[in-house]
Design an enzyme around this catalytic site. Structure first.
Site, short mmCIF file in Angstrom:
data_model
loop_
_atom_site.label_atom_id
_atom_site.label_comp_id
_atom_site.label_asym_id
_atom_site.label_seq_id
_atom_site.Cartn_x
_atom_site.Cartn_y
_atom_site.Cartn_z
N ASP A 149 0.88 -3.08 10.14
CA ASP A 149 0.03 -3.52 9.04
C ASP A 149 -1.37 -2.93 9.21
OD1 ASP A 149 -0.54 -4.78 6.67
OD2 ASP A 149 -0.90 -6.74 7.58
N HIS A 156 -12.12 -6.17 1.66
CA HIS A 156 -11.45 -7.26 2.38
C HIS A 156 -12.01 -7.37 3.80
CE1 HIS A 156 -8.30 -9.92 3.86
NE2 HIS A 156 -8.02 -9.06 4.81
N GLU A 221 -1.69 -12.43 1.44
CA GLU A 221 -2.42 -11.17 1.40
C GLU A 221 -1.68 -10.24 0.46
OE1 GLU A 221 -3.30 -9.82 5.42
OE2 GLU A 221 -5.01 -11.21 5.49
N GLU A 223 -0.65 -6.93 -0.74
CA GLU A 223 -0.59 -5.61 -0.12
C GLU A 223 0.48 -4.77 -0.79
OE1 GLU A 223 -0.49 -5.38 4.12
OE2 GLU A 223 -1.55 -7.28 4.42
N GLN A 262 -4.82 -18.20 12.77
CA GLN A 262 -5.43 -16.89 12.99
C GLN A 262 -6.82 -17.00 13.63
OE1 GLN A 262 -5.77 -14.60 9.37
NE2 GLN A 262 -6.55 -12.76 10.39
N LYS A 275 0.82 -14.59 11.51
CA LYS A 275 1.34 -13.60 10.56
C LYS A 275 2.84 -13.39 10.68
CE LYS A 275 -2.76 -11.73 9.23
NZ LYS A 275 -3.15 -11.42 7.86
N THR A 279 7.03 -12.30 5.99
CA THR A 279 6.39 -11.28 5.15
C THR A 279 7.37 -11.00 4.03
OG1 THR A 279 5.37 -10.28 7.11
CG2 THR A 279 5.42 -8.93 5.12
CA CA Z 1 -2.37 -8.03 6.34
#
Ligand code: CA
Length: 450
Positions: A149, A156, A221, A223, A262, A275, A279
């Protein structure tokens, strides 16, 4: 100039398909798109196999292989797509197709485009190879060996940096190095993924020791995911001029993030359990060739350091970036009960990224690291220059200070149990046909009882 950058007959806006739904204005999957997925009929025990989106249908590559319509390089590519489930086991997916490289991908795209056009003689044979998307279920499109990632939005990085380090938001390496970390491949799921709210250690503001429990700051997030095609041998770096020949295509990606976990764990080695619990990616992978009309110059503010020579090329400067429109929606349980659509919380474009696809691939391999077919690179959260273009709730709510207000009276700072998040992506401009990525949906379930 690489093949993936060139607009050719497959992009012609005048093309129409004999699959009539592909010709409807605003459709994500017109004949100019032709993205790939791995699918089977819902609720069946069929093998997953490769498919190509056309209108509201999927061209089943396993069935298409039987027709003999595709020959030469296109036939080789269709056979590789069949291997998604039938021959090499459901684990192998689109890796074989991804490994074939840009000449073969182009041959397949051209053959598909010609065979799916209005008036094509192949219509009779291929008509029997269609499966309605409404009857399909999908799998992750590739066996993802490794997932990396990146962190390619300077907006950001600055917004997040301000919250984690108010005195030192943007670290000095940011404008020189495409920053990334090695993520977790095993928990990547396809759109429709639902996961339990993670549990872990957090340090409350002002507390003297950490506490343990369900995440209280569940975030997203926005992405894009970049699927690697043919890899590189260990020890053989890829150069900017060849990097994109090793990229199969792009999908939507939601990097779910437990901000409170985090904040406590990320120093000194970066994200870990905040994380790696889930995903979510879209089932459809849009090829770089399909995106050719939507390339834009890669630009750096004059006052910023320009990329080092190994991260620079003429082609990258002229058209290394992609103008992909992106949108995030939140669909709460109340909205679903009332049959309301999701509330849009962000709109932005991939064009604002500080580093390009070619720069990510080149940097990843500059030390000799070997990428392999089916590897996935995350772009990093794609926040644009203004706050309403931010791709994460921690930015949109300014760390929780300004809750999002929805039209139905609800508000959110972070995600609540039952909330679904919907990512969409598309490209449009005058003189080209609009193409879309479909959607990427994931749902937060309550934490599991321990
Ligand atoms: Ca990320």
């Amino acid at each position: 100039m690489q093949a993936t950058m060139t607009v050719n007959e497959t992009h012609n806006p005048a093309l129409r398909s004999w699959v009539s739904a592909a010709n409807i204005a605003g459709c994500d999957f017109p004949i100019q798109n032709l993205p790939f997925a791995v699918f089977r009929r819902q609720g069946s025990h069929e093998a997953f196999r490769g498919g190509v989106a056309i209108g509201d249908q999927i061209l089943d590559l396993a069935a298409a292989a039987q027709t003999g319509v595709f020959t030469g390089d296109a036939g080789t590519a269709v056979q590789a797509g069949v291997q998604a489930g039938v021959q090499a086991g459901a684990q192998d997916k689109l890796n074989a197709l991804m490994a074939l490289g840009p000449q073969v991908w182009h041959a397949l795209r051209l053959a598909l485009s010609r065979a799916l056009r209005e008036g094509a003689t192949e219509q009779a044979a291929l008509q029997t190879c269609l499966v309605p998307q409404a009857q399909a279920e999908y799998d992750v499109p590739a066996r993802i060996g490794d997932y990396t990632d990146f962190y390619t939005s300077v907006y950001h990085a600055t917004n997040i940096g301000k919250q984690f380090r108010p005195d030192n938001p943007l670290l000095p390496n940011y404008k020189w190095v495409p920053i990334g970390y090695h993520g977790r491949a095993s928990s990547i799921g396809v759109s429709g993924q639902a996961f339990h709210r993670p549990v872990g250690q957090t340090m409350a503001p002002g507390a003297s020791e950490p506490s343990f429990g369900p995440c209280k700051r569940m975030d997203i997030e926005l992405e894009l995911g970049i699927f690697i095609g043919g890899g590189n041998a260990l020890g053989d770096p890829l150069h900017m001029t060849e990097a994109e020949d090793h990229v199969f295509g792009i999908c939507l990606l939601n990097d779910w993030s437990a901000r409170d976990i985090q904040g406590w764990e990320y120093q000194p080695l970066g994200p870990f359990l905040s994380k790696n619990f889930a995903t979510t990616i879209s089932p459809w992978v849009v090829t770089l060739e399909a995106l050719a009309p939507y390339r834009v110059p890669f630009m750096r503010p004059a006052e910023d350091p320009q990329p080092m020579a190994y991260l620079d090329s003429d082609a990258n400067r002229q058209q290394g970036a992609f103008d992909i429109q992106l949108e995030v929606g939140i669909h709460t349980p109340k909205m679903r009960e009332a049959s309301q659509t999701a509330a849009t919380v962000c709109r932005t474009s991939y064009r604002h990224a500080y580093w390009t696809v070619a720069q990510m691939v080149t940097h990843h391999t500059v030390n000799g690291c070997n990428l392999q077919a089916g590897d996935l690179l995350g772009s990093g959260t794609l926040s644009g220059p203004t706050l309403d273009q931010a791709g994460a709730l921690i930015e949109l709510t300014q760390g929780g200070k300004n809750p999002l207000q929805f039209a139905n009276g609800e508000q959110r700072v972070y995600l609540e149990d039952g909330d679904a998040v919907v990512l969409r992506g598309w490209c449009e401009k005058p003189g080209a046909t609009r193409i879309g990525f479909g959607e990427c949906v994931g749902t937060v379930l309550p934490a599991k009882a321990r």
